[in-house]
Enzyme design. Structure first.
Site, PDB file in Angstrom:
ATOM      1  N   GLU A 139     -46.612 123.674 -37.831  1.00 54.94           N
ATOM      2  CA  GLU A 139     -45.328 122.939 -37.914  1.00 54.94           C
ATOM      3  C   GLU A 139     -45.220 121.589 -37.987  1.00 54.94           C
ATOM      4  OE1 GLU A 139     -41.038 124.771 -36.873  1.00 54.94           O
ATOM      5  OE2 GLU A 139     -42.601 124.525 -35.203  1.00 54.94           O
TER       6      GLU A 139
ATOM      7  N   PRO B 200     -29.363 123.301 -21.516  1.00 53.73           N
ATOM      8  CA  PRO B 200     -29.731 122.461 -22.798  1.00 53.73           C
ATOM      9  C   PRO B 200     -30.727 121.720 -22.846  1.00 53.73           C
ATOM     10  CG  PRO B 200     -27.327 122.006 -21.533  1.00 53.73           C
ATOM     11  CD  PRO B 200     -28.363 122.771 -20.673  1.00 53.73           C
TER      12      PRO B 200
ATOM     13  N   TRP C 170     -33.382 121.028 -28.874  1.00 53.62           N
ATOM     14  CA  TRP C 170     -32.684 119.774 -29.048  1.00 53.62           C
ATOM     15  C   TRP C 170     -31.986 119.442 -30.584  1.00 53.62           C
ATOM     16  CZ3 TRP C 170     -35.201 117.466 -32.995  1.00 53.62           C
ATOM     17  CH2 TRP C 170     -36.773 117.632 -32.921  1.00 53.62           C
TER      18      TRP C 170
ATOM     19  N   CYS D 259     -35.903 124.845 -37.825  1.00 52.27           N
ATOM     20  CA  CYS D 259     -36.953 125.842 -37.929  1.00 52.27           C
ATOM     21  C   CYS D 259     -36.867 126.546 -39.322  1.00 52.27           C
ATOM     22  CB  CYS D 259     -36.775 126.706 -36.766  1.00 52.27           C
ATOM     23  SG  CYS D 259     -35.238 127.604 -36.645  1.00 52.27           S
TER      24      CYS D 259
END
Length: 479
Positions: A383, A174, A149, A282
């Site tokens: 993360e 998607p 996303w 990322c």
């Protein structure tokens, strides 16, 4: 309100169940559309269309496939502002960053088009008289693409362009939070005149669309961008049919600042690489290690730069940071900050959800700086994927390398230094797939975006990424 249908076999079609998903703007909680909620039956239809289109598409010359991609790019350039606005509305990133995302998608498609004729084979001498051994490069067949996303338009382009440039056909899912820009791309694909079935878009959630797409026996290659836990599940499901899998997953990028660095440039890069797209990248700077000799100066400049960031309406040209993509993502980030504070970190800036006025309607989190962070804290290893920067002090370059490599991820890393010996060492000793030296974040279409460890398998972009969409075929040629 318009219901955006599935794009299967060149036509807009409702989901077989008739169900839909509501799409909301994370900046103000307004509903901006509804999309068809696909199912396994819809995946079956899309894969069948892709399989039927594959023989003719794969036989087209490379130049004709490239011409289709060039035609698509011209339409994206024509609709540049509309597409950027759609990205901002469904995902929340500032409009100028959404424009950059469209530019990146254009670059990805252009590279794929330019390099269709560079998928070259080999000729090797045979072991028999007059024999030649040919190593050809042939497409896999039907590709399944799953997009995240955080870059909803560019990631769809990143899957589609190299797949079809190499002669494959594709079914793309998607993300259910941000499907509108992917469907807009499908509309331009139809307008560009690509043959029916070459590209198919099925919207829906992971269990109802993603799982059956991965498990489908006629899908030969899975390319996915998303979280590491999701990537592990995909790899496990793909094993049943021994599919080839390429996974671009999470990251925990270290940002190393040495005592000889250009501190102004390092501060600016550290902030940009952490807070762009509200930290939802990322390759983001997830943990900043600074040499003790310059730590205090760097920390003060960093604090001032973060304090100056403007959070607000992503359509406002003065906004630096928009909302998080969802309430669940915001809550996850805040829980990580609270956990870091409980473990002893100091919240120098931010550390809370923004409220009051327009903030009450959106998913806004204050830009956050954590100091007093130690290597053992969870925030150094998990993360964050949000606007939170943990700052750590190191004694020297050796300690910086050791701490940077103390990580289960291995996607991106950053180094600021003028010392060529250190620069040479990171190529050997820093265990990350891509390293940015004396610059901020941002991979290029001609590079190779790939990670080690729990950051995934395979990679995207450039010639190496394009070649992932073909497989070798060996032919022993005798007259």
């Amino acid at each position: 309100m318009q219901i955006h249908q599935l794009f299967i076999d060149g036509a807009w079609t409702p989901a077989e169940t008739g169900a839909t998903i509501e799409i909301t703007n994370p900046a103000n909680a307004q509903t901006i559309g509804r999309v068809a909620r696909g199912s396994a039956a819809d995946v079956d239809r899309a894969v069948a269309a892709a399989a039927a289109a594959f023989p003719a598409w794969s036989r087209l010359t490379a130049t004709r496939r490239a011409d289709h991609l060039y035609a698509l790019n011209r339409l994206i350039e024509r609709d540049h502002e509309r597409l950027a606005g759609l990205i901002t509305a469904e995902m929340g990133k500032p409009l100028r960053e959404a424009r950059a995302e469209v530019d990146f998608a254009i670059g990805l498609i252009r590279f794929a088009a330019e390099n269709t004729r560079r998928l070259q084979g080999e000729i090797i001498p045979g072991a028999r008289d007059d024999e030649k051994i040919l190593i050809d490069r042939v497409p896999h067949g039907v590709v399944g693409g799953i997009a995240a996303w955080n870059f909803p338009f560019a990631l769809c382009a990143r899957k589609i362009a190299p797949a079809i440039a190499a002669g494959n056909t594709i079914v793309v899912k998607p993300h259910e939070l941000t499907p509108l820009s992917g469907l807009a791309l499908a509309g331009l694909i139809a307008e560009a005149g690509l043959p029916r079935g070459v590209v198919n878009i099925v919207t829906g959630d992971g269990p109802e669309v993603g799982v059956p797409l991965v498990a489908h026996p006629d899908v030969r290659l899975i390319t996915m961008t998303g979280s590491t836990p999701a990537g592990k599940k995909i790899m496990e499901a793909a094993a049943k049919h021994l599919k080839e899998v390429r996974l671009e997953l999470g990251g925990k990028a270290p940002f190393l600042v040495m005592e000889d660095a250009d501190l102004d440039a390092a501060v600016e890069a550290a902030v940009t690489a952490r807070f762009a797209n509200a930290g939802q990248v990322c390759t983001c700077n997830e943990r900043t290690y600074v040499h003790e000799a310059v730590y205090d100066r760097f920390a003060e400049a960093l604090r001032e730069r973060i304090a100056a960031l403007r959070v607000g309406d992503p359509t406002d040209p003065n906004t630096d940071i928009g909302p998080k993509v969802s309430a669940a993502e915001l809550d996850k980030v805040h829980a990580m900050v609270e956990r870091a504070a409980a473990q002893g970190a100091r919240v120098e800036l931010g550390g809370h959800r923004l409220t009051g006025g327009d903030f009450d309607r959106g998913q806004y989190y204050a830009p956050t700086l954590l100091t007093g962070v130690t290597q053992e804290m969870d925030v150094v290893h998990d993360e964050i994927f949000g606007p939170v920067l943990p700052l750590l002090k190191v004694r020297d370059f050796d300690e910086a390398l050791e701490r940077a490599n103390d990580c289960r991820y291995g996607l991106s890393a950053y180094l600021f230094t003028r010392d060529i010996a250190r620069i040479m060492r990171v190529g050997r000793e820093l265990n990350f797939g891509e390293i940015y030296i004396n610059r901020g974040a941002g991979e290029e279409p001609q590079g190779f975006h790939h990670g080690y460890g729990e950051s995934g398998l395979g990679g995207e972009d450039g010639q190496h990424g394009l070649e992932a969409y073909v497989q070798p075929k060996t032919i022993y040629l005798n007259a």
